[in-house]
Every structure is written in C-alpha cells, then in structure tokens.
Design a protein around this motif. Sequence first.
Motif, PDB file in Angstrom:
ATOM      1  N   ALA A   1       7.060   0.068 -29.123  1.00  0.00           N
ATOM      2  CA  ALA A   1       5.703  -0.409 -28.847  1.00  0.00           C
ATOM      3  C   ALA A   1       5.175  -1.292 -29.969  1.00  0.00           C
ATOM      4  CB  ALA A   1       4.770   0.787 -28.661  1.00  0.00           C
ATOM      5  N   TYR A   2       5.758  -1.206 -31.143  1.00  0.00           N
ATOM      6  CA  TYR A   2       5.201  -1.917 -32.293  1.00  0.00           C
ATOM      7  C   TYR A   2       5.809  -3.289 -32.542  1.00  0.00           C
ATOM      8  CZ  TYR A   2       3.090   2.590 -32.982  1.00  0.00           C
ATOM      9  OH  TYR A   2       2.369   3.726 -32.766  1.00  0.00           O
ATOM     10  N   GLN A   3       6.735  -3.706 -31.705  1.00  0.00           N
ATOM     11  CA  GLN A   3       7.294  -5.022 -31.981  1.00  0.00           C
ATOM     12  C   GLN A   3       6.296  -6.120 -31.628  1.00  0.00           C
ATOM     13  OE1 GLN A   3      10.535  -4.622 -29.438  1.00  0.00           O
ATOM     14  NE2 GLN A   3       9.173  -4.634 -27.704  1.00  0.00           N
ATOM     15  N   GLY A   4       6.472  -7.254 -32.256  1.00  0.00           N
ATOM     16  CA  GLY A   4       5.590  -8.384 -31.987  1.00  0.00           C
ATOM     17  C   GLY A   4       5.775  -8.892 -30.568  1.00  0.00           C
ATOM     18  N   VAL A   5       4.696  -9.346 -29.972  1.00  0.00           N
ATOM     19  CA  VAL A   5       4.765  -9.938 -28.635  1.00  0.00           C
ATOM     20  C   VAL A   5       4.593 -11.441 -28.797  1.00  0.00           C
ATOM     21  CG1 VAL A   5       3.603 -10.105 -26.417  1.00  0.00           C
ATOM     22  CG2 VAL A   5       3.952  -7.867 -27.483  1.00  0.00           C
ATOM     23  N   GLU A   6       5.554 -12.186 -28.309  1.00  0.00           N
ATOM     24  CA  GLU A   6       5.516 -13.630 -28.505  1.00  0.00           C
ATOM     25  C   GLU A   6       4.760 -14.287 -27.361  1.00  0.00           C
ATOM     26  OE1 GLU A   6       9.322 -15.533 -28.748  1.00  0.00           O
ATOM     27  OE2 GLU A   6       8.434 -17.481 -29.209  1.00  0.00           O
ATOM     28  N   LEU A   7       3.722 -15.032 -27.719  1.00  0.00           N
ATOM     29  CA  LEU A   7       3.014 -15.809 -26.707  1.00  0.00           C
ATOM     30  C   LEU A   7       3.661 -17.186 -26.627  1.00  0.00           C
ATOM     31  CD1 LEU A   7      -0.765 -15.026 -27.328  1.00  0.00           C
ATOM     32  CD2 LEU A   7       0.893 -13.800 -25.933  1.00  0.00           C
ATOM     33  N   ARG A   8       3.837 -17.687 -25.424  1.00  0.00           N
ATOM     34  CA  ARG A   8       4.342 -19.050 -25.255  1.00  0.00           C
ATOM     35  C   ARG A   8       3.288 -20.024 -25.756  1.00  0.00           C
ATOM     36  NH1 ARG A   8       7.449 -20.393 -20.472  1.00  0.00           N
ATOM     37  NH2 ARG A   8       5.622 -21.547 -19.810  1.00  0.00           N
TER      38      ARG A   8
ATOM     39  N   LYS B   1       3.356 -23.404 -24.998  1.00  0.00           N
ATOM     40  CA  LYS B   1       3.160 -24.544 -24.091  1.00  0.00           C
ATOM     41  C   LYS B   1       3.026 -23.954 -22.699  1.00  0.00           C
ATOM     42  CE  LYS B   1       3.647 -29.095 -23.125  1.00  0.00           C
ATOM     43  NZ  LYS B   1       4.651 -29.987 -22.590  1.00  0.00           N
ATOM     44  N   GLY B   2       2.164 -24.540 -21.914  1.00  0.00           N
ATOM     45  CA  GLY B   2       1.946 -24.002 -20.576  1.00  0.00           C
ATOM     46  C   GLY B   2       1.241 -22.657 -20.678  1.00  0.00           C
ATOM     47  N   GLU B   3       1.501 -21.771 -19.727  1.00  0.00           N
ATOM     48  CA  GLU B   3       0.872 -20.459 -19.739  1.00  0.00           C
ATOM     49  C   GLU B   3       1.333 -19.681 -20.970  1.00  0.00           C
ATOM     50  OE1 GLU B   3      -1.294 -19.208 -17.420  1.00  0.00           O
ATOM     51  OE2 GLU B   3      -1.296 -21.257 -16.677  1.00  0.00           O
ATOM     52  N   PRO B   4       0.401 -19.047 -21.702  1.00  0.00           N
ATOM     53  CA  PRO B   4       0.819 -18.282 -22.891  1.00  0.00           C
ATOM     54  C   PRO B   4       1.705 -17.089 -22.524  1.00  0.00           C
ATOM     55  CG  PRO B   4      -1.547 -18.046 -22.508  1.00  0.00           C
ATOM     56  CD  PRO B   4      -1.053 -19.071 -21.534  1.00  0.00           C
ATOM     57  N   VAL B   5       1.478 -16.559 -21.339  1.00  0.00           N
ATOM     58  CA  VAL B   5       2.306 -15.446 -20.867  1.00  0.00           C
ATOM     59  C   VAL B   5       2.643 -15.756 -19.412  1.00  0.00           C
ATOM     60  CG1 VAL B   5       2.298 -13.003 -20.270  1.00  0.00           C
ATOM     61  CG2 VAL B   5       1.263 -13.736 -22.408  1.00  0.00           C
ATOM     62  N   LEU B   6       3.934 -15.655 -19.089  1.00  0.00           N
ATOM     63  CA  LEU B   6       4.326 -15.895 -17.701  1.00  0.00           C
ATOM     64  C   LEU B   6       3.979 -14.679 -16.843  1.00  0.00           C
ATOM     65  CD1 LEU B   6       7.830 -17.553 -18.111  1.00  0.00           C
ATOM     66  CD2 LEU B   6       5.748 -18.644 -17.269  1.00  0.00           C
ATOM     67  N   PHE B   7       3.859 -14.918 -15.569  1.00  0.00           N
ATOM     68  CA  PHE B   7       3.668 -13.849 -14.586  1.00  0.00           C
ATOM     69  C   PHE B   7       2.361 -13.074 -14.793  1.00  0.00           C
ATOM     70  CE2 PHE B   7       8.334 -14.070 -15.610  1.00  0.00           C
ATOM     71  CZ  PHE B   7       8.667 -14.878 -14.545  1.00  0.00           C
ATOM     72  N   LEU B   8       1.330 -13.771 -15.300  1.00  0.00           N
ATOM     73  CA  LEU B   8       0.046 -13.102 -15.500  1.00  0.00           C
ATOM     74  C   LEU B   8      -0.683 -12.884 -14.182  1.00  0.00           C
ATOM     75  CD1 LEU B   8      -1.886 -14.572 -18.546  1.00  0.00           C
ATOM     76  CD2 LEU B   8      -1.080 -12.241 -18.236  1.00  0.00           C
TER      77      LEU B   8
ATOM     78  N   ARG C   1      -4.426  -5.144 -18.613  1.00  0.00           N
ATOM     79  CA  ARG C   1      -5.595  -5.678 -19.326  1.00  0.00           C
ATOM     80  C   ARG C   1      -5.343  -7.118 -19.773  1.00  0.00           C
ATOM     81  NH1 ARG C   1      -4.918  -0.535 -21.468  1.00  0.00           N
ATOM     82  NH2 ARG C   1      -4.375  -1.276 -23.552  1.00  0.00           N
ATOM     83  N   MET C   2      -4.097  -7.417 -20.096  1.00  0.00           N
ATOM     84  CA  MET C   2      -3.777  -8.782 -20.531  1.00  0.00           C
ATOM     85  C   MET C   2      -3.966  -9.792 -19.394  1.00  0.00           C
ATOM     86  SD  MET C   2      -0.455  -8.122 -22.961  1.00  0.00           S
ATOM     87  CE  MET C   2      -0.010  -9.859 -23.123  1.00  0.00           C
ATOM     88  N   GLN C   3      -3.881  -9.325 -18.176  1.00  0.00           N
ATOM     89  CA  GLN C   3      -4.067 -10.255 -17.054  1.00  0.00           C
ATOM     90  C   GLN C   3      -5.438 -10.905 -17.091  1.00  0.00           C
ATOM     91  OE1 GLN C   3      -2.442  -7.371 -13.923  1.00  0.00           O
ATOM     92  NE2 GLN C   3      -1.734  -9.353 -13.179  1.00  0.00           N
ATOM     93  N   THR C   4      -6.433 -10.205 -17.636  1.00  0.00           N
ATOM     94  CA  THR C   4      -7.730 -10.862 -17.796  1.00  0.00           C
ATOM     95  C   THR C   4      -7.953 -11.338 -19.223  1.00  0.00           C
ATOM     96  OG1 THR C   4      -8.591  -8.607 -17.848  1.00  0.00           O
ATOM     97  CG2 THR C   4      -9.069  -9.902 -15.893  1.00  0.00           C
ATOM     98  N   SER C   5      -7.451 -10.594 -20.192  1.00  0.00           N
ATOM     99  CA  SER C   5      -7.765 -10.966 -21.581  1.00  0.00           C
ATOM    100  C   SER C   5      -7.019 -12.215 -22.023  1.00  0.00           C
ATOM    101  CB  SER C   5      -7.440  -9.805 -22.525  1.00  0.00           C
ATOM    102  OG  SER C   5      -6.048  -9.546 -22.534  1.00  0.00           O
ATOM    103  N   VAL C   6      -5.801 -12.418 -21.551  1.00  0.00           N
ATOM    104  CA  VAL C   6      -5.026 -13.562 -22.047  1.00  0.00           C
ATOM    105  C   VAL C   6      -5.557 -14.903 -21.529  1.00  0.00           C
ATOM    106  CG1 VAL C   6      -2.766 -14.659 -22.028  1.00  0.00           C
ATOM    107  CG2 VAL C   6      -2.964 -12.246 -22.601  1.00  0.00           C
ATOM    108  N   PRO C   7      -5.879 -15.020 -20.244  1.00  0.00           N
ATOM    109  CA  PRO C   7      -6.466 -16.300 -19.813  1.00  0.00           C
ATOM    110  C   PRO C   7      -7.751 -16.604 -20.579  1.00  0.00           C
ATOM    111  CG  PRO C   7      -5.778 -15.020 -17.911  1.00  0.00           C
ATOM    112  CD  PRO C   7      -5.619 -14.124 -19.102  1.00  0.00           C
ATOM    113  N   GLU C   8      -8.545 -15.578 -20.821  1.00  0.00           N
ATOM    114  CA  GLU C   8      -9.793 -15.783 -21.569  1.00  0.00           C
ATOM    115  C   GLU C   8      -9.448 -16.212 -23.002  1.00  0.00           C
ATOM    116  OE1 GLU C   8     -12.950 -14.929 -24.238  1.00  0.00           O
ATOM    117  OE2 GLU C   8     -11.192 -13.663 -24.173  1.00  0.00           O
ATOM    118  N   LEU C   9      -8.474 -15.529 -23.582  1.00  0.00           N
ATOM    119  CA  LEU C   9      -8.046 -15.861 -24.945  1.00  0.00           C
ATOM    120  C   LEU C   9      -7.557 -17.298 -25.046  1.00  0.00           C
ATOM    121  CD1 LEU C   9      -6.885 -14.972 -27.846  1.00  0.00           C
ATOM    122  CD2 LEU C   9      -4.752 -14.638 -26.608  1.00  0.00           C
TER     123      LEU C   9
ATOM    124  N   ASP D   1      -8.134 -19.848 -23.182  1.00  0.00           N
ATOM    125  CA  ASP D   1      -8.983 -20.931 -22.668  1.00  0.00           C
ATOM    126  C   ASP D   1      -9.695 -21.619 -23.827  1.00  0.00           C
ATOM    127  OD1 ASP D   1     -10.542 -22.649 -21.324  1.00  0.00           O
ATOM    128  OD2 ASP D   1     -11.828 -21.133 -20.388  1.00  0.00           O
ATOM    129  N   LEU D   2      -9.036 -22.622 -24.382  1.00  0.00           N
ATOM    130  CA  LEU D   2      -9.600 -23.309 -25.536  1.00  0.00           C
ATOM    131  C   LEU D   2     -10.651 -24.330 -25.116  1.00  0.00           C
ATOM    132  CD1 LEU D   2      -6.426 -23.875 -27.749  1.00  0.00           C
ATOM    133  CD2 LEU D   2      -8.019 -21.965 -27.727  1.00  0.00           C
TER     134      LEU D   2
END
Lengths: 1025, 482
Positions: free
Chosen positions: B216-223, B225-232, B278-286, B288-289
């Motif tokens: 659970a403690y490993q880093g999560v890599e955000l993309r 370019k394009g969507e930061p996380v696929l399959f959101l 939770r990331m399904q809503t938090s990541v798009p918000e995050l 959205d620059l």
Amino acid sequence: MTSIAILASWLSVALTPAAPVDFQQHVAPLLAERCLPCHGPEKRKGALRLDAKATALEGGATGPALVPGHGEDSLLIQRIKGLGDEDRMPPEGPPLTPAQIQSLTRWIDEGANWGAQEAAPAPTTADATHWAYRAVARPPVPKLPPSGVPIHGDIDRFVLARLREQGLTMSAPAPRETLLRRVSLDLTGLPPTLAEVDAFVSDKRPDAFARQVDRLLASLHFGERWARWWLDLARYADSHGYEKDRPRVMWKYRDWVIDAFNQNMSWKQFTIEQLAGDMLPSPTISQRIATGFHRNTLINQEGGVDPEEAYFEVLVDRVGTTASVWLGSTLACAQCHNHKFDPFSQKDFYTFMAFFSNNDTALRGSLFNDLHMGEPILTLPTPAQSTAREKLAQEMAEVQRHIDSDSAERRAAQRLWEQKQREAELQWQVLPPQKATSQGGAKLAVLSDGSVLASGPAPAGDTYDVVVHATLPNITALRLEVLPDKSLPKGGPGRAPDGGFLLTGFAASRGNEASTPLMFSTAAADEQIGGFGPATLLRKNVEGWAIDVAAAASSGRRQAVFVLREPMQGGGTLRVRLSHMPRALRAIGKFRLSATSGADPLFITQVPRRDRELLQVPESRRSTAQQDRLATLHRNNSSHFAPERARLRGLQKQVDELGIVTAMVLQERPGFERPSAFVRARGGFASPTEKVFANVPKSLPPLPPDAPANRLGLARWLVSDSNPLTARVTVNRFWEQLFGRGLVETSEDLGTQSPPPSHPELLDWLASEYMRLGWNTKALLRTIVLSATYQQSSRVRPDLLAKDPTNRWFARGPRFRLDAETLRDLALRSSGLLATRVGGPSVYPWQPAGVWDVPYNEESLVWKTSGGEDAHRRTLYTFLRRSAPYPLLINFDATSRETCTLKRPRTNTPLQALNILNDAVFFEAAQSMAARMQEGAGTKPAARLSYGFRLVTGRHPTSAELQTLNALFASQRERLRKDPSAVKALLTNPTVEDAKPPGVADPERAALTLVANVLLNLDEAVTKE
Amino acid sequence: MSRPVHPTTADTIARRNFLCQAGFGLGAPALASVFARNGWAAARTDPMAPKASHHAPKARNVIFLFMAGAPSTPDLLDPKPLCRQRDGEPVPPSFTKGERFAFIKGTPRLLGSPYTFKRYGQSGAEVSELLPHFTRIVDDVAIVRSLHTTQFNHAPAQIFMNTGHQIVGRPSAGAWCTYGLGSEAENLPGFVVMTSGTSAPDGGKSLWSSGYLPTAYQGVELRTKGEPVLFLADPKGIDRSTRRATLDALSALNHQHLEAVGDPEIATRIAATELAFRMQTSVPELADLSREPQSVLDAYGVQLGERSFAKNCLMARRLVERGVRFVQLYHRGWDHHGSAAGDDLLTALPARCKETDQAAAALILDLKQRGLLDSTLVVWGGEFGRTPMNEGRGGSPFLGRDHHPRAFTMWMAGGGIKRGLTYGQTDEIGYAPVQDAVEVHDLHATMLHLLGLDHLRLTVRFSGRDFRLTDTKGKIITPLLV
C-alpha cells in the motif's frame, strides 16, 4: 617482465642495507588486518586468497597476485598503490602507508617467504567457494520420524525437515476447486472450465489430481503460459525501442517459444537452439528462428548514432542477458571494471562478449538508415507467396532489362535531355546576400560568388538569417546549394565533425520587417539519406535534410529546390531562414541561394549538383565512366523511362503486399578463427585495449577441450551437467513461478551477494533431479505440483502471519496476485470471449485512445484496433510497443521489455482497481459473463449468481457471499427496470466504436452485468490461491 | 461518502497486521497515541490513515524534485574559480590518485565552468547565470554543497538516493514516510510520482517501491500527458451511486474472504479499491489546471496540455494542498558527459535548466505565498555529482563532466529548513567535501526528523532484522534546521 624492472628491484635490494623483511613480524599482521578479511579463507573476493603462498601465486580473477623477486611488478603492489585502472586496495580504511608498501615490496623482492604457509592451506570450512559455484551434488533426502502429515515425495521431506526446525507445520490440502484452479493457472495460465472442475471434484480415483496435471501439461495453452514468462527474459517486443521505436516483425520467434514448451523440448535443446540454432548441422528453419532470442535487443534508429557503438550496446546486452538468464549472474557489472563481489574480471566480460561478436553483420551506410548495423533477416514465404514473388521478380527483371538496353532512340532522348538540363541551369539566378547573420554566434562571410561560409562558434543548433534582393520578376522556386570548403571539417559542406549537417527548417518571407511568409508546395534534393529529404521540412513532423557525406563519390556539392505555391511577382527583398535544431548534427558550413522563373524547377534535381559539370563536357570528350554516369541519370530520372519506372514501383509494391513474414535471426560468420573482442577500458566503446578470444569466465568450469570456442560451444557448456549454475538458476525460477518466491529469493542473482537459499538441499535436489530427468521441464513441473507442499491450502493461518509472513518456509500454499496477462485472459475465459487460437502475428485489442501519442511518434504508426477473434486473443499476443506498452501491462507490473526482465515486482495499487473496474475490455467481459449467467444456469437468480461466481473462482459461493450478490442483483434489477436508458448503456459494447445498443432492454441482463463487474474485481478473482 | 463498516475479525486481522507492520509494535506509547488520536472504532482503517509522529513535526509534506541523470552542480551552484584559472591543466594527482571514473581515462584535465556566477539576495548565495529564476528564491533555501554518495552509475545511485541502499528491493523514502505517518489526503494516494524530461529515470519503478513494507505504501505514478490516471471514468450506464453500490458489494465480499483467508494483502486491496473510488472524483478535480489563474500558469511556465516539469510542479503544489504526504517529480536528461553533441554543457545543460529553473522557483514562491512552505519540505537534486574535470571521452570536442560520487550540491527549502544558508564546502576544485560533509543517509535522517520521525525508531522487521531508511547510518544535519 622487463629487464629494467629487474634491475630496479635489484637496486632496491642492493641499496637497502637492512636485514630481510621478517614475514611474521612485518607482513603477516599487515595481510591479516588489511587483506585477509576479503581475500582469506572466508570471502575469497575476486577468487583470490592471500593466506598462503600457493594461493597467492595462483592468484584470482585477474591473475597471480605476486611474482616472487619482482615486487614492483606484482599485482598486489600495484593494487595497493592504486596504479592501473582499478580501485586502490584495500578499498576500506586508509591507504597503506609508504613504509608498509615498501616492506611488502621488499618482501616480494626477497622471494615472498611465507614462513609456514607455503602450501595451499587445507580448506578451513568444507569449501570456501560460494555455494552456487560448487558442482551440484544430489543431497541425501532427510529421514523424518513418522507423523500424520501426507508425504507425496522427496520435495515434501525437504520442506518438512525445515518446517520442523522452524517449529511450523504444513497446512491442510487445498479444497479441490481451489487446487484445480491453482494448477490450471500455473500450467496453462487459464482458469478451469466448470466442467473440468466438476469432473475433478467427483473423480474418486487416487490419481485424480495427477490425471488433471497430465491433461494440463498436454494442453496447447501450456506453451502459451510458459512463453509468457520466458518472453520477459527474452525481452521480446514488437518494436525496435529508443526514440523512434518503429515496429518489427518478430512473432515467429514467439511462436517458436510456445511450440518449444508444448513439445516439451529439453532445456538443453531449448538453450542450444536459441543461442546457436544457426550453427547446428544443417539447421532447420525453426532452429534458425530460435536464434531470434538475441535479436530481441533494441535497435537505435535515431539520427546521429554511431552504428558501431550502437552495435556494441547490442553485444553488451547479449552478454548481460545470457549471464543473467542462464547463470543467474551479474556478469554485466564487469563491463567497466572487475566485479565488485563475484569472481568475474572485466576480461571475463569481453571474452564472453567475443562469443557474440562473430555474427554476420553488414554496416549499412553511415547514418539514418533503418537498421544501422544490419543483422540477418529470414524471409519466410509460404509456397504460394514464393511462387508469386518469383513471378514478380521475373517481370521486374524484364522491365529493368528494357530500361538498361540501349538504342539510338534513347541516346537521342538523352542528348535532348542534357540540352534541357543546361538550359535549366541558366534559368537560375544566384541571390547574393546583403546580410547573413547567425543566431548561434557563427561568423557568416559572404563570398564573391554569392555563397556564404560559416566559421567560428559551431553550436549544435544554429539559425541563419539571410537577406537577399531578387531581381527576377516571377520567381517559381528557390534553390539551396550546399558547397564544400577546405575550412570545414572533412571539407564540408556541413560543420559536423564528419562534414555533414542536418537542416531542419527552410523558411522565406518577403519584404523587410512585417514580412509575408512564402509558402512552398514541394521540395526535392538531388541527394538525401533515407527519409531525410527537404520535403520533410514542409510538413508537421520534420525529419530534416541530411546528405550522405561518407558516400565515396562525394564531392560535397548538393542542392535542394523549394517550389513556391504561388510564384512571387515583382522581385524585391527576401529574407531566408535556415534553421538547425539542436539535435545530433551541426549546421551547414557553406551554402548559396538562387532563384528561378522556370516552369519545372525540380527538373535540375534530376542531375545532382556534383555531376552537373559533366553536362558541360562534350560527349566526344567524356570518359566511358562519365558517359555511363550521365546515361544512368537519364535512365533513372528523366521522363523517358517514367512509365517503366512506374511499372517497377508497382511491381515492388506487389511484392511488399504479399505480406511475406520475416524473422530476425543470428547467423555466424563462416571461418575458423576463434571469435574475439576488445576489452574496453572503463567499458567505453571508444576505448578498445586488449584483444581477447571467446571463452567462459575463468572462475567457472572451463569449456571442454573438444568443445568449439564459439556460440555453439558456449550454449552446450551452459547446459552441461557440470555447469553448477544453469540447473539451479532454472529450477529456482520454476519454483518461483509456482510459489511466488524462489528458494533463492533473488532469482535474478545467485552470486555472493544473494541471500542464502531457504532450502539449499531442496534446491540442489531439484537441480539434480532436473538433470537426471534429462532437463525435462514438464516432468520437473509435474514432480513439483504433485508434491503435498504445492497442494496445501493457502489460507494465511494466524500463527503463520506472525512467524512467517512471507511464506518462506512453505507452511501453506502459494497465494498471490495474478500477472497482468493472466488477469485479462481470465476475464476473457470466464466470460466465454477468449479466442483460443494458438500462435500467429501480434494483435491490437481495444485500448484507450492516445496511448501511442508519445514523443516522436510517427504519423504512420497507429494502433488499429483488431476486430473479430483478434480482439479476444490471449494477452501475450498483444502488440508490444516498447515506448507505449498496453496500459494493463504497465498497471500490473509487466515491463516495456527494453531489457531482460528477470523478475516482475508485484504491486497492489488503486490504479489496478480502476483498470479492472472500468477498462472497456473488462467491462465487455462482464457483459458477456452476464449473458453466460443467464443462458447457462437455468432461470433462478441464485443459480445464475452462483454460476457467475464459479466462473471466476471455480468454487461455489458461501451462503453469505450469495446473499451479498443477491442483494446487489435484486436492488439493481429493481432500479434498472425504471431506467431503460441505463440498461441500454450497460449492454452496449464499449470496445466497439458506434456500437448499437441492444434492441430489447433487459434489466436483468444489465443487473447481472454489474454483478459480473464485481465478480471480476474480487480479490479471489485476481489472485491465485 | 459512505464507507461500509464491517466490525469483523477480518478488520481485526487487518488492523493488527497493519499496526504490527507499521513499526509501532515496540512502542507502546506511540501505539496508545495512535489509538487516542484516531479512536480506532470510527477512524480510517486504511493503511494511509494518519498516524502520530514520534515528535512534533516541522514539515507535513515533502516535494522531492529529483533531477535524474545528475545535474552538473559545478556549473550551477558550486563555483570554483581555480578550475577556471587552471582550465585545461591536468588535475593535481593528489586528487585523483586511485580514483575510478565511469568514462574518463588518462590524466583528466580541469574544466572551468563556462558560466558566470554572481552573488544574489541578502544571503549572497552564488548562483550561475543558468539559473536566473533561482536567484529569486536564494533567501528561502539552504544550499548544501557537501553531499556525497557511494554509487557512480545512474540506476544504483538513484536507487541509493531513494532507498538508502544501492540494490533494488528496499522501501523508498516516500514509502517510509507514508508508512510512518500515513497521509492526510483521504481521496488521493499518499505518495505520488510524476515524470518529465527525455525518458523515465534509470532506476524505474524501484525508485518508488515499497520494498518490504506493505504494498500500500508504494508510490502511485500519475501520467503526465493526457489523462493523469487511465480508466477513471465509470463505464456508461454506471452512475456514482451505482458504482458505490457495486463497490459496497465488492467490499463486503472481500471482507468475507479476508476473514476466511486471513491474507493482509486483501486488506490492502480493499483499501486500494476504496481509494480508487474516491480518486474517480478527486483526480479530475486535481488535474483540472484550467481553473488556475493565468498568472499562476505563467509564473510556472505551464502550457496547458503539454507534458512538462512546470506542469508537474504546479500539480505538486495542488497535491500537497490536498494533503498528499510525499510528492516526487523526476526530470530526466541531466547526464551531460559531452561525449557527443546534445549531451554537452553548452547546449544540453542550459536546455535542462530552462525546462526546470522557472518552475522550481515558482513552486517555492507559490507555496510561500499560500503559507504552505513552512509545512512543506522541498528538496532539489540528482543522484550524484559531476567531475571538476572535462570528460573528453574518446577525444570528444564537446564539454562535459563524468559521474562523480564524491561531491555534489542539493538545495532544500521550507518545512523547518533554515533560509538563506549555504552549508558545507568542497575543496578548491570541488572534488570532495572539506567541511560539513553530508551523506545520503544524513539527508534521509534530516528529512524524517523534520517530518517528526526518528530515523532510528522508524523500523520494520524483515528477514530477521530491523531495517530502516538510514540503514546503519544517518545523522541529522542540525545546522540546517531552523
């Protein structure tokens, strides 16, 4: 040994009136304190022992440590002084003092008297050699007092003996459903069908499990599952890698691996064919395809790459991969220096490299070629393709003959064409610059002929701005001539060290300040390398214009013509900008601009700038070579043979469209010399030193005297029964595949830095058993999975969680997440979508848009989503592009296969949950599973839910589980009955663009789809347990 | 957001296992404080639930700007006039006797920096002309000129800088921090990684591995370019409440199975699935620059839609704003050997600086302006240094420097780090530290200290012994602390 050194050592003795150095008083304590901790009986770093004269004389990986009588020349002294390319010894603590060095030197000068320790000492421990380098001996099987624990074979005895030491007990056997799912996933990578589960559960025969194992070992899916694993080690991919990362055709090798596992090829043969199939007597096509193993290396197609250096990198990879895969050794560490820990010298690295250095290669041109260092490619036409190709070749030969033939008519046409060329030349007017400036700081001098010469600073990227005044009233095109000059590197015309350049922008605008850009419609040069032509400057993906300066006939002169979209009327001031991106090559060194009003400006590019002087030589005074040259240009470029050339292109296109499969292979260069390579100082390509000949590392058993010192000899040596490493390394990997961890945890490295094996005797027993079975992989796997150890329940008992959380003592069965490919295969299988055809070219299942949108992607490379059964093939057939792998693979710890992947990490992240929940591929599987649940299990919801649960887990749900599923199902069906549009959306295939929604909205099917979506995400679904 | 509570033995197993893995097994007071602080019955039970620190922390978050490939700090932050005076002269043998380099051969020659240094700010820090934006933050940072490491090849050195050991398999600093402290960000991973530059860092995923800590403690890599996380996005036809309903069922089934099977990995998977929701809503918000003011985008130099270090820096600020514990940015492309055009000090180094200087400075100023700098530790640097000598591989005419583990410069800011300080000193050519030498383990010890963690007590038992980020070493660099 030079006489000067002898003299010097004699002098040092003669001039030192002191008494001889006392070994016991001055030397022994020093050795004991500073040397023996690493080079003593315990560690033997670099295979060197300094605790006795005999072992010191014998030396280590780099040769004898000392030469009695020659202190200064002895390696020992050189190393403690820090001479040569190596670390100063000892590496830890302060260097030895000058006085200490002097007494050691004198002691060696005086003969290196060792006192009592002259002879090699009796080994203090049984054998100080690291366990993995000792020959495999079959250990005795532990005798166990009788207990109630089931023992199926010797494996269990070894495991039980360790468990007793640890105060642990074995777990009960796994339930039959779980066990069959486990072994099916392990042997075929697919879950069992429900019919298979039912048959096994009801089979009361004592050998019921063995029968299942034999069925699975005979399945063609066995080869797919184990190829999936091997292709990681073989770094198989469908593209070349690096920046361009263009596709390659390599799937015949993948098919070979699948077939080899399915045929149960012995590991010996499996090894020999892959490393040296081409060198077997009368090799079959299949054996030659097998050598693709080492053609899976990356190929760098970037501009500016030194082909020899790029090829050196390929060989470095082949050395490292071979040593890692078969020897479990990090020989790659010895590229630049002797191995820090293991007994491999830097020289060993290059003697090993020599085995691979005798491959048939052709240096194809210098730069920008598709494959810099071309290695052989097999074409593998079907009989029909072969016939068709031959017929086309005959037609092409006929057309070519016609072009090559001579006639009075052709000669007359040539004369006319030459005349037109001379006239065309006169239509060009040089544009002498009024001003020429460089943004990068180069000095641009305008010469009397209107050309511009650069000197001074030559940065990697530079931009030239030139202002010219055009007097022609109607300009149709501009011409850029690049010209040689003796002030330029290699005579120019570019400023790169080889005289080349790379022009990446040509823009012109009219007027002074707020100028109007001129648009070009087309451009062509009289010469270019590969796709690097001026036309690329006009499109979005600029490659640049480059010329082959190494071409023998070069005189450095070239020209590019840029045709204006609209003719420029009225003349006036023109600003021209030549830009050079800061990529690998430098700017143009000397150039000249001119303009024309001619109607066919590209006509002059039919005769290259460097041949244009010939046009001025009267026909009667031309040499034969000169006349031939012009005739060839006429044949190849003039409109006279245009129809024939079009015909040739058409025929070639037909050949290409035959789709003849190719395979990249190794091909040993014929000859009798022992293959050789150069040691590279510090591992650098540019620093070759000593020439060495093919050999195996000195610290391992030698090549047998009668073995050929070539790749074939190496391959046989790797899999000889006397090789201590290969069998251990291989059985450890098999064990790791089944149990999730190896008996040696670092399956990638069995060297001295590896943690000791958890079960050393079992490891050696398995290795010796493998050899006894004739390296028979299926037989060995059968032995392992038939053990009671393998068949234990994987439940994590509370006592085990405390005492052995990582299950290193195997007191329970394996339980870990499935790998990326298996996850998708399982979803496809459970849903009935899986296409089970074995082998064939790579496929393109659905993936999210934009994955291939990577830097430098070429427009021609697109992911064309496969239709039909190719949408649902097993995941190992998915096209693997190294710079942009299939997302599922990356989310679930597969790699981009740029290098040999010895072990995948195993992570557990939220991105993985999103992948299985929302990836269209998995949702399509859920839809299809819902259909199966409706169609395959009667009409009762409970039966349907239970059926779906069994499809992914193999077992019946508990009543609590069924209740949870039913609650979800019932509430969702209820909700969906009122929401037909949601139903239609849920039942529309998301992997198909513009897919039609179903005609009838079936809320039950939609609710079952949601249930299936949950089922595919169960921990138990994604886990082998 | 509803979260099903299943007071089952499975929870107990998960919690006990989690606590015991969390290294609090020996520290009863710590354990008690965790219970007191979180009130277990109602608290988050996921592995990222916030945990009490060992002592009062100065910093709550870390942003590590990892310049992979190793920037040439002699040309950026550690000027050596003597190298300039003696440019081209052989390096005095007293420095290089017995040394080994990756590529230099023969007698190496000194290379004076081709760039001009000046003093800036009240602190008078010396900065090269390549970092014009950095000059604006010199009074906010501490420049550490005396780092040294043991590794001189990229992958092992990067792994060492991240995990305290050169061999793959140990937990990374980010994993240790989230393991020790959890994360305030309930809706985002506690440890986030983003990459930019010419390629992925040499060390690969191992650089943000959880090693032998729970996965659970490993880093999560955000993309990037394009969507930061696929399959959101949920499949069509699944709205949020339906997704919640399916996940409730999934969670219930997985809990039942955890109870039956007892594998703590199931607990991690349950937590990961909930976080995914939770990331399904938090990541798009995050991600959205577009809601960021143009002035902020301009300050960082962000071009919307383009993959860049600048964009990642802005994302880093947004991540720490949202409570993410450890953010690590990798920018690859600093390996300037001068072995060919394109990897030299005159073209490639300025290019990398241009890609990173403005955004790094903007990040510090932005954090400061928002009051986040005091609680955010920012670290900038690469995996090792570069030689004071020109490499000249194979007679290359291009200027470049070889790998150099003996000395290099990093800078740190915020989170309890002294402002406007230059710490440590190298010898007159910059070959090795002569004062206040700092080891990688010291850097780690200091990072953990600022976060309120005692590097000697943050341990995990593995293969029969207690391991820590600082291995057997590490001392806190107290002069750097406020």
